[in-house]
Design a protein around this motif. Structure first.
Motif, PDB file in Angstrom:
ATOM      1  N   THR A   1      33.045  43.420  34.213  1.00 23.86           N
ATOM      2  CA  THR A   1      34.394  42.996  34.583  1.00 23.86           C
ATOM      3  C   THR A   1      35.333  44.184  34.419  1.00 23.86           C
ATOM      4  O   THR A   1      35.258  44.901  33.409  1.00 23.86           O
ATOM      5  CB  THR A   1      34.829  41.819  33.674  1.00 23.86           C
TER       6      THR A   1
ATOM      7  N   LEU B   1      33.626  42.154  38.599  1.00 22.26           N
ATOM      8  CA  LEU B   1      34.433  40.943  38.526  1.00 22.26           C
ATOM      9  C   LEU B   1      35.851  41.320  38.108  1.00 22.26           C
ATOM     10  O   LEU B   1      36.076  42.351  37.463  1.00 22.26           O
ATOM     11  CB  LEU B   1      33.826  39.965  37.514  1.00 22.26           C
TER      12      LEU B   1
ATOM     13  N   GLU C   1      38.814  36.094  37.189  1.00 15.39           N
ATOM     14  CA  GLU C   1      37.674  35.219  37.508  1.00 15.39           C
ATOM     15  C   GLU C   1      37.039  34.651  36.232  1.00 15.39           C
ATOM     16  O   GLU C   1      36.495  33.560  36.243  1.00 15.39           O
ATOM     17  CB  GLU C   1      36.640  35.995  38.336  1.00 15.39           C
TER      18      GLU C   1
END
Ligand code: NAD
Length: 273
Positions: free
Chosen positions: A210, A240, A244
């Motif tokens: 992420t 990501l 999210e």
């Protein structure tokens, strides 16, 4: 707006709120109508070679969240280190006093270290990873779950943690991080059993790669040119976004997740496949 059966705004404590996934979670909760105590150590750790969130970042996040939530001061900053159980107890007490109780405690605070085989990593770095990434979640559980249980029945309290794809994968040069995150999975399963029929549940998410400052540090530990290099490892073919992960945490924090307890939900773009 998310509210309880009594029609009031739900109340959350979020650790690691200064930036990254924690900050995204605070913003998403505020937009969903929650009152949120945004907790962060807001200081660097002498054992770690990268910067953590600053106090200015924490205050900026809080101002941003309040602006998006309509400006009525429903998000408040609180400086505390998750390794200090008394400081975390004070954060929980502040949320209960200010807003009348607690509905969700979300452990997002985390650090990363490694970049060498376990036996070559300095003890102080290994200790920081274990104490923050596992000890900090245990500390929050110790002081926040009694507060979740102080709500009258029927309850819908939520204890949530952020594990990692590293909880189930043997990532080289991140052994202590893998151990701590696997520990979080074990903790969540046990808490799910212990909380039983109380109406309070315990769940976690396991993010894949992420785009946060921690991933920049992971890239540095692996000698990669940048965090983008991790994107191609995930079936979705990209990193990501913290939003999210936050979206799933907000669902889990809400009343609609009542059928789930003791689970670790992958939010990893397929990384664990
Ligand atoms: N970014 C990823 O790819 C990824 C993947 C899987 C799991 N995670 C996990 O997500 C969580 C959030 O990480 P992130 O990627 O947003 O990283 P980040 O470094 O951007 O944010 C971590 C936050 O935790 C705070 N923090 C660190 N130590 C603390 C302490 N002792 N007490 C209180 N606050 C402390 C930092 O100041 C910072 O605001 C962590 O638990 C991390 O392990 C991240």
């Amino acid at each position: 707006m998310t509210s309880s059966a009594a029609g009031r705004a739900r109340v959350a404590v979020v650790t690691g709120a200064g930036r990254g996934i924690g900050a995204a979670t605070v913003l998403a909760l505020a937009a969903d109508g929650w009152s949120v105590l945004a907790v962060d150590c807001a200081a660097d750790d002498a054992a770690l070679p990268y910067a953590l969130a600053s106090e200015a970042e924490l205050h900026g996040l809080v101002a941003d969240a309040n602006r998006r939530a309509g400006g009525d001061d429903r998000v408040r900053p609180f400086v505390a280190d998750v390794r200090d159980v008394e400081a975390i107890a004070a954060a929980v007490a502040e949320a209960e006093t200010r807003w009348g109780g607690l509905d969700a405690a979300i452990a997002c605070a985390g650090v990363i270290a490694g970049g060498a085989p376990l036996w070559e990593v300095p003890r102080a770095r290994e200790q920081a990873v274990l104490d923050v990434d596992l000890g900090g979640v245990l500390n929050l559980a110790r002081v926040a779950i009694p507060a979740l249980l102080r709500r009258p029945e029927p309850r819908s309290g939520r204890f949530l943690a952020v594990a990692s794809a590293a909880a189930t994968r043997g990532l080289p040069m991140l052994a202590a991080y893998c151990a701590a995150k696997a520990g979080v999975g074990g903790l969540i399963r046990a808490l799910g059993s212990e909380l039983g029929a109380t109406g309070v549940t315990a769940n976690a998410v396991s993010p894949g790669s992420t785009a946060t400052r921690m991933l920049d540090e992971s890239a540095r530990l692996y000698g990669l040119p940048g965090a983008e290099s991790f994107g191609g490892q995930q079936p979705v073919g990209r990193l990501l976004d913290p939003d999210e992960i936050a979206a799933v945490l907000v669902f889990l924090a809400g009343t609609a997740s009542s059928g789930m307890t003791g689970v670790v939900v992958p939010v990893d773009g397929g990384l664990a496949l």
